[in-house]
Scaffold this active site. Structure first.
Site, PDB file in Angstrom:
ATOM      1  N   SER A 165      -6.117   2.959   4.420  1.00 29.45           N
ATOM      2  CA  SER A 165      -5.454   2.270   3.262  1.00 29.45           C
ATOM      3  C   SER A 165      -6.658   1.424   2.555  1.00 29.45           C
ATOM      4  O   SER A 165      -6.308   0.460   1.971  1.00 29.45           O
ATOM      5  CB  SER A 165      -4.561   1.273   3.800  1.00 29.45           C
ATOM      6  OG  SER A 165      -3.526   0.815   2.666  1.00 29.45           O
ATOM      7  N   SER A 191       0.684  -1.239   0.013  1.00 32.28           N
ATOM      8  CA  SER A 191       0.057   0.111   0.068  1.00 32.28           C
ATOM      9  C   SER A 191       0.875   1.166  -0.165  1.00 32.28           C
ATOM     10  O   SER A 191       0.326   2.352   0.180  1.00 32.28           O
ATOM     11  CB  SER A 191      -1.055   0.146   1.209  1.00 32.28           C
ATOM     12  OG  SER A 191      -2.205  -0.946   1.191  1.00 32.28           O
ATOM     13  N   LYS A 211       0.061   3.833  -2.705  1.00 36.31           N
ATOM     14  CA  LYS A 211      -1.135   4.747  -2.553  1.00 36.31           C
ATOM     15  C   LYS A 211      -0.659   6.081  -2.373  1.00 36.31           C
ATOM     16  O   LYS A 211      -1.320   7.067  -2.516  1.00 36.31           O
ATOM     17  CB  LYS A 211      -2.156   4.419  -1.335  1.00 36.31           C
ATOM     18  CG  LYS A 211      -2.727   3.136  -1.618  1.00 36.31           C
ATOM     19  CD  LYS A 211      -3.712   2.970  -0.413  1.00 36.31           C
ATOM     20  CE  LYS A 211      -4.448   1.400  -0.602  1.00 36.31           C
ATOM     21  NZ  LYS A 211      -3.761   0.373  -0.489  1.00 36.31           N
TER      22      LYS A 211
END
Length: 327
Positions: free
Chosen positions: A162, A105, A108
């Site tokens: 997330s 993640s 992101k």
């Protein structure tokens, strides 16, 4: 001066050669000008002309491992790590800094960069039916087809919880599709110098040919921190908001930060304050973490660890890394 004249004479001769019969079928314009403000021809000692800034003039630069023999920093269970002093533009620690790894993640952060560069926080996103196409067990915030929320709300869900469904919603809104948005991510990565990375989705769930390096994550996070929205979001411990479903009914979104420093479950080393960052975990990526931290003088640092064995070990390693900022 004689050297300069000889260089110019040689270059002029070459230009004539390329333009003359027998050297080429057509004339080629000589592309260099001794009066060009950043030309290498200006070696005669003139003053007052401009020079081009190096691409990495404001960045930390590192070729290989640094300080890995420091017994105070145990990165045995981490594949790659780096500590960057943003004020002095110095790399204080580097282990396998250019090794390509799955980012989970941490992806992101690049999603946020592209979203804020090409979108507006007040944009209204209408969620498509693709929210159900995520892999089993993926973290989501509960978006459903027809839901409407602002890009700002989606970014909070993206960076705090997330949420992978928020990542897809952002990608489709900005790029028209996940694939189109991934192309934009790769273009932006190239533009900021993160040339050893490649993205195929906006969330970081397991995918072939989706990778970063610890150094590229520093570049990406450094770019993300240029946006006030990112700075605000990554420092938040929680976030509550209201958006609407396809019928206009209100839906409540409440998320808590997955960063264990901000959640209050892990204490940073003395003389270090963790401002915020991004976590990431998948089977392929292991446990990943990137942080913005400051020392007692307010000096900023970026610390990153990729592919640590366990979450508990990850934060022990991160503390060892952060301690180097004040040693």
């Amino acid at each position: 001066m004689k050297c300069t004249n000889k260089c110019l004479a040689l270059l002029t001769a070459l230009a004539v050669c390329f333009g003359a019969t027998g050297c080429s079928d057509e004339a080629i314009a000589f592309s260099y000008n001794p009066d060009y403000k950043v030309s290498a021809f200006r070696i005669s000692g003139d003053t007052g002309f401009e020079t081009a800034d190096a691409f990495a003039s404001g960045l930390c630069v590192v070729n290989g491992d640094i300080n890995t023999d420091n017994s105070a920093v145990d990165m045995t269970d981490a594949t790659s790590a780096g500590l960057f002093d943003l004020n002095s533009r110095t790399v204080l620690y580097a282990k396998n800094i250019h090794e390509r790894l799955a980012p989970a993640s941490l992806t992101k952060l690049m999603t946020a960069v592209v979203a804020l560069k090409y979108g507006n926080p007040n944009d209204v996103i209408t969620v498509s039916s693709n929210m159900g196409n995520l892999e089993s067990g993926a973290v989501v915030c509960g978006l459903a087809e027809g839901d409407q929320l602002t890009l700002n709300q989606a970014l909070h869900a993206l960076l705090i919880k997330s949420a992978n469904d928020a990542a897809v919603a952002i990608a489709e809104h900005i790029g028209g599709s996940v694939e189109g948005f991934a192309d934009m991510m790769n273009e932006e990565a190239q533009a900021i110098g993160a040339t050893n990375s490649h993205f195929v989705n906006p969330h970081g769930l397991n995918a072939e040919n989706h990778y970063v390096t610890a150094y590229d994550m520093y570049l990406i996070f450094n770019e993300a921190l240029k946006y006030d929205t990112v700075n605000e979001i990554i420092s938040m411990t929680s976030y509550d908001t209201v958006y609407t479903d396809k019928n206009g009914n209100e839906k409540t979104l409440s998320v808590k930060n997955t960063n264990q420093y901000l959640a209050g479950n892990v204490a940073a080393p003395d003389r270090v304050t963790v401002i915020g960052g991004k976590t990431g975990t998948t089977n392929a990526a292991g446990n990943c973490l990137i942080l913005l931290a400051r020392d007692t003088s307010g000096n900023p640092y970026i610390a990153v660890i990729l592919k640590s064995a366990e979450r508990g070990i990850l934060y022990t390693e991160m503390n060892a890394l952060l301690e180097q900022a004040t040693s």
